[in-house]
Structures are given as structure tokens and as C-alpha cells.
Design a protein around this motif. Sequence first.
Motif, mmCIF file in Angstrom:
data_model
loop_
_atom_site.group_PDB
_atom_site.id
_atom_site.type_symbol
_atom_site.label_atom_id
_atom_site.label_comp_id
_atom_site.label_asym_id
_atom_site.label_seq_id
_atom_site.Cartn_x
_atom_site.Cartn_y
_atom_site.Cartn_z
ATOM 1 N N GLN A 59 0.832 -1.205 0.000
ATOM 2 C CA GLN A 59 0.000 0.000 0.000
ATOM 3 C C GLN A 59 0.869 1.258 0.000
ATOM 4 O O GLN A 59 0.651 2.198 -0.774
ATOM 5 N N LYS A 60 1.873 1.263 0.884
ATOM 6 C CA LYS A 60 2.782 2.423 0.930
ATOM 7 C C LYS A 60 3.548 2.551 -0.386
ATOM 8 O O LYS A 60 3.764 3.650 -0.895
ATOM 9 N N GLU A 61 3.919 1.421 -0.909
ATOM 10 C CA GLU A 61 4.664 1.465 -2.168
ATOM 11 C C GLU A 61 3.776 1.999 -3.292
ATOM 12 O O GLU A 61 4.246 2.707 -4.199
ATOM 13 N N SER A 62 2.478 1.651 -3.200
ATOM 14 C CA SER A 62 1.561 2.145 -4.230
ATOM 15 C C SER A 62 1.391 3.654 -4.131
ATOM 16 O O SER A 62 1.186 4.331 -5.152
ATOM 17 N N VAL A 63 1.488 4.170 -2.922
ATOM 18 C CA VAL A 63 1.433 5.626 -2.757
ATOM 19 C C VAL A 63 2.617 6.264 -3.483
ATOM 20 O O VAL A 63 2.467 7.254 -4.219
ATOM 21 N N LEU A 64 3.769 5.678 -3.252
ATOM 22 C CA LEU A 64 4.972 6.187 -3.945
ATOM 23 C C LEU A 64 4.828 6.031 -5.452
ATOM 24 O O LEU A 64 5.233 6.903 -6.232
ATOM 25 N N LEU A 65 4.250 4.910 -5.823
ATOM 26 C CA LEU A 65 4.081 4.646 -7.250
ATOM 27 C C LEU A 65 3.173 5.696 -7.890
ATOM 28 O O LEU A 65 3.437 6.162 -9.008
ATOM 29 N N ILE B 256 14.734 4.683 1.609
ATOM 30 C CA ILE B 256 13.515 5.095 2.313
ATOM 31 C C ILE B 256 13.132 4.041 3.348
ATOM 32 O O ILE B 256 13.401 2.838 3.186
ATOM 33 N N SER B 257 12.541 4.521 4.367
ATOM 34 C CA SER B 257 12.234 3.642 5.498
ATOM 35 C C SER B 257 11.191 2.602 5.138
ATOM 36 O O SER B 257 11.009 1.623 5.862
ATOM 37 N N LEU B 258 10.488 2.825 4.024
ATOM 38 C CA LEU B 258 9.524 1.811 3.598
ATOM 39 C C LEU B 258 10.222 0.481 3.330
ATOM 40 O O LEU B 258 9.740 -0.585 3.708
ATOM 41 N N TYR B 259 11.371 0.592 2.697
ATOM 42 C CA TYR B 259 12.081 -0.649 2.354
ATOM 43 C C TYR B 259 12.851 -1.209 3.545
ATOM 44 O O TYR B 259 12.781 -2.404 3.817
#
Lengths: 227, 881
Positions: A59-65, B256-259
Motif C-alpha cells: 500500500q505504501k509502495e503504491s502511494v509512492l508509485l 527510504i524507510s519503507l524498504y
Amino acid sequence: MNGRVQRMSFQQFMELTTTLLPLLLVMAVDSTRTVAASSSNQQCGNSLQQTLKLTRFVQKESVLLIKTYKAAQGEMSELFCKVSVNDVPDPNISGLEPSERIASIYTHLQAFMAHFKRVYEQQTDLQLPSSPLLGELTAVSSRSRDLAALMNGFYQSLFPNLPMPEPAGGPTMLPPPQNVFQQKVYGCAVLRTYKEFLSNVARELRTLKGKVCRRRMETNTFLLRMT
Amino acid sequence: MTKSVRVLQLLLLSCFTSAPPAAAESGNHLVTAPHPPVVEIGTDFTATCMIINTAEVTADDLYWKRAQATVPKEQYTKINTTALNVTIHVSGERNEWLFCFCKNVSDNVILNQGKFMHGVLLQKGYRPRKPENISCIALQEETIISPIITCSWDAAGRQTKDVATNFKLIVKVINSIIVNVSTEGNSASVPLNTFPHCMELEIWVEAKNKLGTIQSERLRRDSGYFVKTDPPANIQIISEKSFPTSLLINWNLPIISLYVGLMYEIRFCQNGSHDWAYVPLVDTARNIQSFRLQNFRPDTVYVTQVRCKDHREDYGYWSEWTSNATERTPEDQPKGKPDLWRIVSESDVGERRVQFVCKDPVFANGRIIRFDMKVQEQKDKVKNTSWESFPVNRSDHSSSSTLKDVLLADQSALKVSVTAVNSVGSSAAASLFIPETAHELAPVRELRGGVHGGQMRLQWKPPNTAAVTEYVVQWVSGDGMDWQRENRSTTHTVIKGDLRKFVCYTVSVYPIYSGWTGQEATVQVFLEQSAPEEGPAVRLHRQPGRNEAELEWTEIPQSSRRGFITNYTIFYKSGGELHSVTVPSNTTSFTLRSLTGNTKYDTWIRASTAAGSAEGSRHSFTTLKYAPGEIELVVVGASLGFLFVVVMTMVICISKKETIKKNFWPQIPNPGESTIGYWSPDYPLKAETPKENCLSGISVLDVDMCDGKMVFDEDKTSLPLKKDKYLSEEHSSGIGGSSCMSSPRQSVSDSDEGGDPVDTTASTVQYSSVVASNGYKGQTPSSQAAIFSRSESTQPLLDCEENPDMLVQEGSRHQRRPADNDPAHFNQLLEMEQQEVLEPLDFCPLEEDSELTRTDEQSADWLPTAPASSYMPQLGGYKQQ
């Protein structure tokens, strides 16, 4: 005299033993089952936790995407990203029972993967090969596959005797050929919907965490009592 | 059990017999089996040899050979009459053949040996072992984690060239894909589409070769376990003036902290040091991007580095450290006192030159820009002296600053106070007292210096007299000087300065009594000794003698000694003979003795230290042929000997005067005293006159042959006088002294004047005796010398004496034969003399005589020489008389 007294004591002992033995057996089996249920419950929780973790991540990655997508589409991206499109999957999870809802998540993920593939193809024509958008689209698509795999595994662990149902509407319906603007609008709609879907999935998994894994434990305990 | 084995073997046999049709087709009568692709090293291998298509041989005729060696029969197992088993232990890694042969039991076997042999190629290998210690890593690639997972492992066991082991790395994303890659090495990389964040991975390695396959333990971890990120980016360090003891560090997230949620580790050290200090991990919270480092020293340069990893315990690898972030902390007021010291050197009599030097305080907390100094004589305690400033020249890299030179009388004492000042403030004052020379307190006792573990160590005992508050250890080498302070309880220490090897340090320990300096105790120490840089130059102290030479040399300069000189070894060499003499180190001259005279010597000197030696330049010299004074001694000796001989000769001559006189100068009778002188009727009185001038009555003239003419002139002038006066005597002289040259001339002239020589001679005949003398022989051994001894006899001449003809004849004989002592001969000589007197031609002047020499050959033989050589010594003799 002494022999008689001894015989009576032996009989009393045997009666006591006969009475206690089933109880001891039930306790032993119960403890074993409790340990097994506890272990199974823990496994359920771990599996759910990992699925939830990946869902949040995607989900967070999709935000970045979406940010990357908007940046890659040029001007007016904010505007056309607000346009709603009919050909994208519904972000809502359907079904009443957990199994149905989990299956719905799974089928949605499958559907989104098909749409991601289409968006990737479209953006490959629109972007430079070195564009980070393509890589991120690939990554999100891969993670959707992983998430679908986890959902399937979670489903199988919860409902081993229930096969994963096929999508209700048949194969995923992809939009017809589009112009560039339509492609841009379509891609953004897919990503935005996907993000919304993942939010719903995360919420659903949090619900399932307290519902499915605990029930499973209770069910196991009930079955043990019956035996 | 045995039966079942046998049954199995038979089954195998049946298989084999049907298996090798090729062998049968080729006409072989022996077939071996099995033919495995590989045999495992360390196991037993069993092969069977079967006889086919012939009954000529049996299993008893078979035997096995392995690597040219026959396998012992103990390892054979006879299956039946046509089959023979052999079991061997597989060892060694080289491939080899195992052959089955048949004994030469018949001519057919001998002729067809190729058909009665068959072999098994044993290709050897090791069974694969389970790979161990698998480790995998996924590196950061730009802003994401790379989808390539690289793993490495330890391959256990061994491999052979022909049976190599291949590895397959398998990465399984749980509930998702599975990817593998093969390799022959011990590492491989598996490419995934994307890095599987939040997924579990199962990784293992499969080892496989011809002998089998085996899998390693499976490594099942969350994907974050394998992540290694880049180090934090853009690290910055900030110095804030209001916080002189802290620095602030900022950095950016590498990913990034996400990863990856990161935790950090920070380390720092003073610039130039590699002694890192680490900030506790609990203080570096997750995902921070700045940190304030505290408790630093002011005005100190610090180096800081940061690294990061997944914040979860045991997850991920630490990244590399960032590059150095360097910053100086702000300055602060100096803490502590400056290190004040003095250097005392002798000046004029009754005075000392005291030079004050100062080091920055240990905690200068900034750059010391000046020292403030106050000098106060102890006699003028009341007098309030002012502070004097000494700017610090920072271009000077020495750790100390020279403040002031003071000439101090021996009877004076000083108190000096110094403060250090930087840009923020000044330090507390350091004080030092210089006592009167006579009142300097006791030094430390038993100071010893040495080197241990590459460090210069000192050891001493405290003075007995008074309480020491601290010690100052000072070391000096050449023009360099430094010092350090030790507390009062110190009895041994290590010099902390930057000491150089092979340099002599003069180390002094001063006790300090409440600021008053005590007397020094000094020792010399080398941190490390080596061979001297150069050897001493030898030379001759003075000219060498015949058997000795005195050498002298100068000490090696202190800077070239590189150690304590333990001794000198003097080498001297002549020809191939080398001698050496070792002398103590305090020697600078030496006399070589027992040298050979007139010999060239090469000499040189080797100076030795505890760690080696060095030879100096060579010097050559040649010993004298004669010792000094030897020549003088010989000359003096010879002279003395000669003198002795002379003296002795003279003594002998004096003592034997009469004998010598008799031998060399025989007594010749004075004709004047002869009675014959009175018988001349013409000159009875006049004949007495010449006695005054000539004792012997013979006038003596030193006549040189060349002066003959002058003599003639003189004679001619005096001739008229002499004619009258000495006519008679001259005439007589002509008779008896034929040795006198003038006399014959007078006689001739006399005769020329008209005198009748025949009548005169006949009327005034004198007797003369001629004596042969050895002395004359010695003077003129070849001449016919004769001594005419005037006879005092007045006896009338004999008839034979009056006959001149006979004399001429006798004279001619006398010329041919030397005179002897025969009386007869003597008479003949006498007659010859008379004949000469009578012949006026024989007594001619020298001119005429010379003419005669040229004309008359006979007279040239003896006349010119006889008178000159025979009469000259005789004249001398008369002079003495």
C-alpha cells in the motif's frame, strides 16, 4: 484375615484407578490438543501478520508509485488522476464469510495484476526505458503476485478443505485500446484504485486477525471436548 | 545369508553374460563387469571376470592385475568355474585399470593373449558433501534493494578432476516463486524480479556429482535478513561556538524507510588517532538523521563516521562506514596551568644564565596566543613586578616556547610565574623557584636509565633530605631538549617524548620541592644502539721509528657514534700479515711496537659498540731503515775508532821516534863537520859560513819542476855572489849531494868557467859512501835511489877508483839491475857516482836536462825522475832537522 483385607484394598485401588484413568486420559489429550491448537493459532497469526505486513508495504509502495506515475505523466496529472474509470476492478472486498472475503481479496489481486500488466505495456510506450516508473510498476506487480500467493496460502491454511473459488465474473476484463490520454487516465485510476483496495485489505486482515485465528482455536477446543 | 549373496551374484552373472555382446562379438573369451562411470574413493569395489565361448580355461586360470601389480589371491572369490570375483579397496585419486588375465595354460592362450584379457577403468571420485555456512546478501542498488541475491558457502569434502562437484543455489520465496542457479564455485547470484520485501525466503545449496547429490541445510529467513544498505548519505558535522564541548552530526537516509527501517551506529575519535569511541546503540534510535556528540575537548579536531542496518535485531548487515566527517570543536578558556621549566647554563663566574621555557597547559582548550610572565627576585618580595607578555610563534613546531633569558647571580634566587592565554581567556599561573646555587636541594639517588620494550625507562630513589612534591625528567640530545613531569611517588618512569634511535640522550631528573628546583642527577642513554656511522681516522702522532709507530685518532663525533663505544681495535698489516690490538674506549693513541724496519704498514681502527662496529679510513706508513741515532752512533764510533788509531799511531810514533827516525831518516854525517872540509886550500874559512843556514851544510830548495826557471833567475842574480862565497862548497856539494839540483848546476857552471874538472877532481877527491835504504824503496820503489853517505875517511883513492872508464861500465850494469847490499856492488855504485860527478853533462840545468830527456834515450829512463822523486822527501826531512 490379612489376605482378605489386602484383597479389599486392591479392589478399592482398582476402582479408583478405573475412575481416574479416563479423566487423566482426557486431560492428557486435552493438553496435547491445547498445545497443538496454540501452535496452530500462532501459525495462523504469523501467516496473517506477514500478509498484513506485506499489504501495508504494498500500500505504501503504491502511494509512492502514484507519485512517480503523476510525475511521469507531465502536466495535468493531478487533474486526470481524479477522473473515474469504469474498467478498473472494484476496490471493495465482497463476501460475508471470511473465506469468501479472503477469496475476494485473492481474486481482486489477480485482477489487478492483469491491469498492472496493461498499464506497464502502455507506459512502456510512453516512458523512456530508464524511467523509474517502469521499475516501480514491475515491483508493485510482483508484490501483488506475492500478496496473492500469501493470501492463497493463508486461505489454504485456514480452509484446507475449501478450494479457492474462481472469479465470479470470469476472466479479468481489460479495457479496449485507448489513446494516450486515456492510457494515462486509466493507469492512474488503476493505481489509485489499487491503493484503495489495499487499504481495504489491510483493514480486512486486521479484522480477520481477531476473528479467524481465535475462532480456529475455539473450534479446535470444541472438537477436542466432543471427543 | 551366504546363499542369498551367492544367488545375487549368479543373477548378476546372468545379467553380465547377456550384457557384453560386444565383447563376445569381438572374440574375447574374458569379460569383466561392472563398468561403473565412477567409483568412490575409500570404498570397496567388486568386479567379476567371466569366461565366455571357451572351455579351454577355467576360473582357476584367471588372475587380476591392478596398476601393473597382481591382486593377491586372498581378494579373489570364485563364483563358479567360469567366473572369478575380485574385491579391491579404492584409494588414490588417479584413474587406473583393473585387468582380468588368463594364465598361459595352452598355446592358444599364448597366441591369443588379447582375447584372454579384459579390464575395468576405475574413474575415482569423492561423494559430494553437504555445503555449509551458507550466507546470502542483497545489496542496495540506487534507491532500492537489488533483486539479485548473492550467496556463498563452504564446500565440504574433496573433489577430483574427473569427478567434479556442481552446486545449485536455490532461492525460494515462500508461497511464491522458486529460482535456482548452478555453479562450480562456492558462490552464486540469483536474480529475482524484485526484492521480495516482507516475504520469507528459503535458501539452500545442492551439491551434485557422478556419485550422488546432497543438499545443504535450508536457510529460512525474512528477506530483510539479507539486506545490506549503503551507508548514510551526506554526513555533515557542525560546530557551534556556544557549545565548545559538542558537535552535531546530520545525515540523510540511504534508503527510504519503507524498504528498510534503519538503526545507526556512530563512532568518533580525535583526528590522527584510530582509537574509535562508539556511541551506544540504544542512543541511536531508529530512523534518526542527526545526533549530538558531547563531552568533547574544546579546540580539538574530531573525526566521525556513521553506519546503518535494518533496525530489527539480527536482521540485515551493517553497511560500510561513511567517509570521515571532520570538525574542530570551538575554543574554551584554558584549564590547568602551563608547564614552566628552566634551562640553566654557566655564564661568567658567579652568574648563571637561566632560560625559561614553557609548554601549553594540558587542556589549552584553544590556541595559546601568548604567555604572561612575571619574574620576581626573592630578595625583593615586597616589590611588585609587572607581567610581561611573550607571544607564541605558532610557526614553531616545537611543543615548548622559549620565554626569557635571565642572568642570575649564584647568590640570588628567583620566583617566576607564567599564565597561558588563548582567544577565550587565560589559565591559572604556574610558578617556579630558582634557588641560590649553594642552596640547591639534594638530587635523586641511584638514577639509572635503560631501554625495555623499545621504551626508555628511568629508575631512581627519592632524596633522603626533604619532601619532594614532583619530579621533572629532562632529556637533551644535540640541540634538542624536552621534559616531562612525574608525581612525587614516582620512582620509575618511561620517557614519553618522541625519541630517536641511535641518538645519545642525556637524561636528567630534577626533584622539585614545592616549586624549588633541586640538583640534577644525570645519565646517558641510547634508545637503541647500532654500529657507528663512521670509524675513527687514524694518523701517526710523529714520524715512525724503526720498530715502533705511535698512532693517534680522534673520537668519533657524538652524532656519528650511534651507541656507546666499547673499545677500539687497531689493525695493522704488512704484506699478508694482519695484526690487531684492542684498546679501551677512552684511548685515543697507541704505540705499535715490534714492527719490522723499512716496512710499509697499513693501519686502521675499528670502533665497536654493543650493536656493531665500523672501521675508519686506512693510513699507511713505512718504518725507518735505521733507528734514529743509529747512523750517528756508527759515525761517532767510526770516528772514535779512527781517532783512536791516529792517536795510537802518534803515540807509537812518539814512543818509537828513534826507531822510526833511524829507519826513515837515517843519520847522515854532516859534511861540514867532516875533517875533509879543512883540507880545501882555497876556502878554509868560508866553508864554515853555510852552517848557519843549513845544518847539514846542504842548501835546501823547494823546487817545483815548473818553478825551475824562476829558480834559475834567482840563482843567476845571486850567482856572482855565491860564486865567490860558496864555490868550494858548491863544488863539494856536487860531489856528495847529487840530490841537490842547484849544486850540480853550480858545479857545471863552475866547470864551465874554465875550471879543469879533471884536475879538480883529481886533486880534491872525497870519500862518499852510498847506502841503499829501504825508506827510499818505499818512496820510489821503481827508481834507483841511493843514499850518499859522506865518508869522513881521508884515505887516498884506490887506483881502480880513479879510473872513470871502469865506472861507466859498471854504471851501465847498475842501470839494468837494482842495487843490492853487496859490498862489491856498493863499490860499484860509488864509482858510478863518481863518474856522474865527473861527467859535467849529467849535472846540467833543468832546461838542458829536459832537452836531454828528449835527446838522450838512456838518460830519459831514469835521470829526470830519480832526482825529483828521491830527493824531495829528503828535503823535507832536512827541513825538520
